[in-house]
Enzyme design. Sequence first.
Site, short mmCIF file in Angstrom:
data_model
loop_
_atom_site.label_atom_id
_atom_site.label_comp_id
_atom_site.label_asym_id
_atom_site.label_seq_id
_atom_site.Cartn_x
_atom_site.Cartn_y
_atom_site.Cartn_z
N GLU A 45 0.80 -1.13 -0.15
CA GLU A 45 0.10 0.11 -0.13
C GLU A 45 0.82 1.22 -0.10
O GLU A 45 1.69 1.26 0.92
CB GLU A 45 -0.97 0.00 1.27
CG GLU A 45 -2.10 -1.06 1.52
CD GLU A 45 -2.70 -0.77 2.68
OE1 GLU A 45 -2.61 0.25 3.28
OE2 GLU A 45 -3.47 -1.65 2.90
N ASP A 56 -5.22 8.95 11.11
CA ASP A 56 -3.96 8.40 11.46
C ASP A 56 -3.23 8.96 12.71
O ASP A 56 -3.77 10.09 13.26
CB ASP A 56 -3.00 9.04 10.27
CG ASP A 56 -3.03 8.12 8.91
OD1 ASP A 56 -3.00 6.90 9.14
OD2 ASP A 56 -3.42 8.73 7.96
#
Lengths: 275, 404
Positions: A45, A56
Amino acid sequence: MNTLAEVFAAARAERRGVLVGYLPAGPGADEAFAAMVAAGVDAVEVGLPYSDPVLDGPVIQEAVDRALAAGTSPTDVLRTVEGVARAGVPVLVMTYWNPIERYGPARWAADLAAAGGAGLITPDLPPEEAGPWLAAAEEHRLDPVFLVAPSSTDARVARIAGLCRGFVYATAVMGVTGARRETSAVAPGLVARVRAVTDTPVGVGLGVSTGDQAAEVAGYADAVIVGSAFVRTVLDSGAAGAGKLAAELAEGVRRPLPRPVPAAAPPAAPGLDGI
Amino acid sequence: MTAEALPDASGHFGRFGGRFVPEALIAALDELSEAYASARRDPGWTAELDRLLRTYVGRPTPLTDAARLTAHAGGARILLKREDLAHTGSHKLNNALGQALLARRMGKTRVIAETGAGQHGVATATACAYLGLDCVVYMGEEDTVRQALNVARMRMLGATVVPVTTGTRTLKDAITEAMRDWVTNVDSTHYVIGSVMGPHPFPMLVRDFQRVIGDEARQQVQELVGRLPDAVTACVGGGSNAMGIFSAFVPDATVDLVGYEAGGLGVEGALHAATIAAGSPGVLHGMRTFLLQDPDGQTLSTASISAGLDYPGVGPEHAWLHDTGRATYRSVTDGQAMDALKLLAHTEGILCAIETAHAVHGAVELARELGPDKVVLVCLSGRGDKDMDTAARWFGLLDPAPGR
């Protein structure tokens, strides 16, 4: 180059889990990806650095801030995709939606496919808003991957799983990205709920950082997705560290396991374990 | 409260709005939508909100006929809707109290909020103290410095204030950090968004809680002048006070709606927060709206002397009102706003917030354009105590320390 479907089929034949490694594009990423693939990462990824990454934690935010400060652009992301794809593993881009909206979903799909990309993971694009992207992805034979969460209702799990190609991304915990000491207690139940509605493979991400955790997750999921642990390692010790961690995780997903079939799904209530 | 035509069932105002959030939050947004719909149908709940707006917030707030400001402007008659006189000193408590009541109804024990100037943080801390809820407020580190008084107020009210040190250290980053907290603690926690922004149902919910400003003002203006105003003005950051006062007048075709964005050092440069004037459509913080972004879709940093307007997005309903031409949006520079702050203080004896001063400048300008016999209504969204440090530096108001 292998497709995601081929990678999952091969791993299933070998009775092991697929190891997926994440890093944001940016300075040093290409070397680190090469080391990760050489050490046994099955699929990659590539994160598209974005200014406001709401899903995040601090580790990925730090790496993304550095990448943005170095001027990493969507075009650089495509260049990284091209490089990793040449190594023969499927490459997905993971991105918040606005950069793609800005780039244009159709143009992005064309350019990502031309770079050898396999698909796109979109953590903040719900299926309700995904129409233009799904059309573009289908036209360019890219796998759209959406996320399911412990809090998703069964109806949403079914709807999202039905739109995913390649694999379904199950977020193991309620929370942002980041390594956790213990693996999730709710992830097996979520994976079972996905399996109940689709034959598409299921990957589990958020929180895995060690070979032991990878082995445990590979016991109930088709793919183990590792992000923050790779990011931390690359920030601290570069490509060499990433290769070493990849080797440990690759060993983990290959451990023979009793493969306990999760019986009745544990309560779907979102847990806060390990945060 | 009456049923609104927009947003549609999926939370869209035309091409704007929607829900661009991690899947983990969808269940909470659905829960909130359902709780809000059921609360609105519950006469006991709406009666309690109305009672608290009256007995705790101090509603209705007055309408002030700004005679000396009108004379100075030399044009249309300027009327001030005095949200600065509401408890906590701004319109923010209308929404914070409504959402805190919803949080309690949903069985949540913990409330989080973002704040820029600190007014929404203070309002949320106040509502939480009143209802016995835990409160955590995220505030950009830069804003904790320039709005230190409000940090102290929130802490006095029992809230935890978390300075946010990521990104640009202002409102945008406080929102990002609050969303991260919410994703992690959504079981126990309600996120009280402070403006008409974010994922559906927040833009609708906050607008509805703020609509009381417009409903009251519409009646008060008619009582005072015997007709509707010719223009309604307000400052726009996320745009909650503007949406609150506009929404009561949207169906009145004769009433112009004008919002004033933060022009910073000038919209022609890079240092401003004039989202509609200089932005383009995109997705940020859960909504599709106008954004200040670079060609790659990265959010640009903004600049405004007012922390509360220092935000690179705007509520999606404003984007829609702009698209349809129903409302117009102009920008006001830091200097123009500071001059208006002083002008209002000198002519009317009212020290307003720097955010609000953007609307005051706009209203004076508009009053001159419209000319006498016209009526301009201004939403005086907040008082300026929090800004006296900034004003003192700007105007050089403090005497040097003795002995120097």
